[in-house]
Design a protein around this motif. Structure first.
Motif, short mmCIF file in Angstrom:
data_model
loop_
_atom_site.label_atom_id
_atom_site.label_comp_id
_atom_site.label_asym_id
_atom_site.label_seq_id
_atom_site.Cartn_x
_atom_site.Cartn_y
_atom_site.Cartn_z
N THR A 2 -3.84 9.10 -17.71
CA THR A 2 -4.10 7.66 -17.75
C THR A 2 -3.26 6.93 -16.70
N ALA A 3 -1.99 7.27 -16.59
CA ALA A 3 -1.11 6.64 -15.60
C ALA A 3 -1.58 6.97 -14.18
N TYR A 4 -2.00 8.22 -14.01
CA TYR A 4 -2.48 8.62 -12.68
C TYR A 4 -3.72 7.84 -12.29
N LYS A 5 -4.66 7.72 -13.25
CA LYS A 5 -5.89 6.96 -12.98
C LYS A 5 -5.57 5.49 -12.71
N SER A 6 -4.62 4.95 -13.47
CA SER A 6 -4.24 3.55 -13.27
C SER A 6 -3.64 3.33 -11.88
N ASN A 7 -2.79 4.25 -11.48
CA ASN A 7 -2.19 4.14 -10.13
C ASN A 7 -3.24 4.31 -9.03
N ILE A 8 -4.21 5.17 -9.30
CA ILE A 8 -5.30 5.33 -8.33
C ILE A 8 -6.06 4.03 -8.17
N GLU A 9 -6.32 3.36 -9.30
CA GLU A 9 -7.02 2.08 -9.24
C GLU A 9 -6.19 1.03 -8.51
N GLN A 10 -4.89 1.02 -8.81
CA GLN A 10 -4.02 0.06 -8.11
C GLN A 10 -3.94 0.37 -6.62
N LEU A 11 -3.88 1.64 -6.30
CA LEU A 11 -3.85 2.02 -4.88
C LEU A 11 -5.13 1.60 -4.17
N GLU A 12 -6.24 1.75 -4.88
CA GLU A 12 -7.51 1.36 -4.28
C GLU A 12 -7.55 -0.15 -4.05
N GLN A 13 -7.01 -0.90 -4.99
CA GLN A 13 -6.94 -2.35 -4.81
C GLN A 13 -6.06 -2.71 -3.61
N CYS A 14 -4.91 -2.04 -3.52
CA CYS A 14 -4.01 -2.29 -2.37
C CYS A 14 -4.68 -1.89 -1.06
N LYS B 244 0.83 -1.21 0.00
CA LYS B 244 0.00 0.00 0.00
C LYS B 244 0.86 1.25 0.00
N HIS B 245 1.92 1.25 0.79
CA HIS B 245 2.81 2.42 0.85
C HIS B 245 3.49 2.65 -0.51
N GLN B 246 3.95 1.58 -1.13
CA GLN B 246 4.61 1.72 -2.43
C GLN B 246 3.62 2.22 -3.49
N SER B 247 2.41 1.66 -3.48
CA SER B 247 1.40 2.09 -4.44
C SER B 247 1.03 3.55 -4.20
N TYR B 248 0.94 3.94 -2.96
CA TYR B 248 0.61 5.33 -2.67
C TYR B 248 1.72 6.27 -3.16
N LYS B 249 2.96 5.86 -2.99
CA LYS B 249 4.07 6.68 -3.45
C LYS B 249 4.03 6.81 -4.99
N ARG B 250 3.79 5.71 -5.69
CA ARG B 250 3.68 5.77 -7.15
C ARG B 250 2.52 6.66 -7.57
N THR B 251 1.43 6.54 -6.85
CA THR B 251 0.25 7.35 -7.17
C THR B 251 0.54 8.83 -6.98
N MET B 252 1.20 9.17 -5.90
CA MET B 252 1.52 10.58 -5.66
C MET B 252 2.51 11.11 -6.69
N ASP B 253 3.46 10.25 -7.10
CA ASP B 253 4.41 10.67 -8.14
C ASP B 253 3.69 10.87 -9.47
N SER B 254 2.78 9.95 -9.80
CA SER B 254 2.04 10.08 -11.06
C SER B 254 1.10 11.28 -11.01
N LYS B 255 0.57 11.56 -9.85
CA LYS B 255 -0.30 12.74 -9.71
C LYS B 255 0.50 14.02 -9.95
N LYS B 256 1.66 14.06 -9.38
CA LYS B 256 2.52 15.23 -9.57
C LYS B 256 2.90 15.39 -11.04
N ASN B 257 3.24 14.26 -11.69
CA ASN B 257 3.57 14.30 -13.11
C ASN B 257 2.36 14.72 -13.94
N TYR B 258 1.20 14.21 -13.58
CA TYR B 258 -0.04 14.58 -14.27
C TYR B 258 -0.31 16.07 -14.14
N GLU B 259 -0.15 16.60 -12.96
CA GLU B 259 -0.36 18.04 -12.75
C GLU B 259 0.63 18.87 -13.55
#
Length: 340
Positions: free
Chosen positions: A190-202, A129-144
Motif C-alpha cells: 500500500t505504501a509503495y503504491k501510494s508513493n508511486i501515485e505521489q511520484l506520478e503526480q510530481c 520529484k527527486h525526493q518523491s522518487y527516493k521515497r518510492t524507491m525506499d518503499s519499493k525496497k521495503n515492499y520487496e
C-alpha cells in the motif's frame, strides 16, 4: 529530415531524475547573458573612445593657429572649423551609444528577472520529484523485503504442516508469523503504491513546469537574439551616420580647396607685402690713382662715374717722358696729407 524548431520537443530524457535537458537550456541562457555583457562592455569601451576622440579633436581645433592668407588660408581655416564640427558629430555619437547601452541594461534586467523566476520554479519541482522518487524507491525496497519475508514465512508454515506429526502449538506459531508477514507485505504494498501515485503526480507537475520552462526559455532566447540583432543594426547605423557627417565636413573643406589658386595667393602676397619695383644700381670700380690725379688725391670715395678713356681721335697727346726712369721722391704719409 525535419529539423526541430521548439525547445519543448528537444530537451527531455528517459531517466526520471535526469536534468540534462534543463541544464542544457540553462547553459544556453547563461551564454546568452554573457553575450549581452560582452556587448555592454564593447559599448562602454566605444563610448570611452568616442569621448576621448571628440575631446582631442576639440582641443586640436582650439589650439591650431592659422597665419596663412589667401585662398589657402581660407581652406586652412575651413579645415579647422570642420574639425570642430567632426568633434561635435562624435560627441553626438557618444550620446547615442549611451542611449543604446541604457536600453541594453534595461533589457538584461528584464530577462534576468523572468528567467530567474521560471528557473527557480522548475528547480523546486525537480527537487520534489527527486525526493518523491527516493521515497518510492525506499518503499519499493521495503515492499520487496516484506514480500520475501511473507514468502519465507508461508513456506515455513506449509513445510511444517506437511510433516507427519506437526505440533499444534508450533504450527499455530508459524501461522501467526505468516499472518504478520502478510499484513506487513500488504502495508508495504500500500505504501509503495501510494508513493508511486505521489511520484506520478510530481512527475506530471514537473513535466508541466518543464514544458512551460522550455517555452519561456525559447521566448527569452528569441527576444534576446532579436533585440541584439536590432541593437547591433542601430549601432552600425549610428556609426554610418557619424561617418557621413565626417564626410560632409570634409566635403566642405574639399569645396574650398577647389577654389585654392596658386597664382591668386602669390598675387595677394605681392599686393600686401611688396617693397618696390626698382633694383639697386651696380657699384662701379674706382681706380685710386686716376681719382688722385683727377681730384687732387682725395682719399674719399667719389660717387661720380669714372671718366671715359681718350680715343685715337682725341687731340690730347702724351708728354715727352724721358726713357730713364725718374725716381719718385720718398714721401711719408704724414707729408702726403700735409701737401693736400
Amino acid at each position: 529530415m525535419t529539423r526541430i524548431t521548439r525547445f519543448v520537443d528537444a530537451f527531455w530524457g528517459t531517466e526520471i531524475c535526469s536534468t540534462h535537458g534543463f541544464d542544457a537550456l540553462c547553459k544556453r541562457l547563461k551564454d546568452g547573458r554573457q553575450t549581452c555583457k560582452d556587448v555592454e562592455e564593447f559599448l562602454k569601451q566605444r563610448i570611452k573612445i568616442e569621448d576621448e576622440y571628440h575631446k582631442s579633436l576639440q582641443k586640436l581645433a582650439k589650439n591650431t593657429q592659422c597665419s596663412e592668407t589667401g585662398t589657402l588660408g581660407e581652406a586652412w581655416n575651413m579645415l579647422k572649423n570642420q574639425t570642430e564640427s567632426i568633434a561635435q558629430a562624435h560627441s553626438l555619437m557618444m550620446s547615442s551609444l549611451n542611449d543604446e547601452m541604457t536600453r541594453l541594461q534595461g533589457f538584461m534586467d528584464k530577462q534576468r528577472t523572468k528567467r530567474k523566476q521560471v528557473e527557480d520554479n522548475l528547480k523546486r519541482y525537480q527537487s520534489m520529484k527527486h525526493q518523491s522518487y527516493k521515497r518510492t524507491m525506499d518503499s519499493k525496497k521495503n515492499y520487496e523485503n516484506k514480500c520475501q519475508d511473507f514468502d519465507k514465512a508461508e513456506k515455513q508454515y506449509s513445510s511444517y504442516t506437511n510433516l507427519p506429526a506437526p505440533q499444534l502449538k508450533e504450527a499455530d506459531k508459524l501461522q501467526q508469523k505468516q499472518k504478520r508477514a502478510k499484513e506487513a507485505s500488504e502495508q508495504a504494498d500500500t505504501a509503495y503504491k501510494s508513493n508511486i501515485e505521489q511520484l506520478e503526480q510530481c512527475r506530471f507537475q514537473w513535466e508541466k513546469e518543464m514544458t512551460e520552462t522550455c517555452n519561456t526559455f525559447q521566448q527569452l532566447e528569441e527576444e534576446r537574439i532579436q533585440f541584439l540583432r536590432n541593437e547591433l543594426w542601430v549601432h552600425v547605423n549610428i556609426s554610418s551616420k557619424t561617418c557621413v557627417a565626417d564626410d560632409e565636413c570634409n566635403e566642405e573643406v574639399r569645396q574650398v580647396l577647389e577654389n585654392c589658386s596658386v597664382e591668386e595667393d602669390i598675387m595677394i602676397f605681392i599686393e600686401e607685402k611688396k617693397t618696390g619695383t626698382e633694383k639697386p644700381a651696380s657699384v662701379p670700380y674706382e681706380n685710386f690713382y686716376n681719382k688722385s690725379q683727377n681730384f687732387g688725391r682725395n682719399l674719399s670715395l667719389s660717387h661720380r662715374p669714372p671718366e671715359p678713356l681718350p680715343t685715337k681721335s682725341s687731340s690730347w697727346t702724351l708728354p715727352n717722358i724721358p726713357n730713364k726712369a725718374v725716381p719718385r721722391p720718398q714721401t711719408t704719409f704724414t707729408q702726403f696729407l700735409a701737401e693736400d
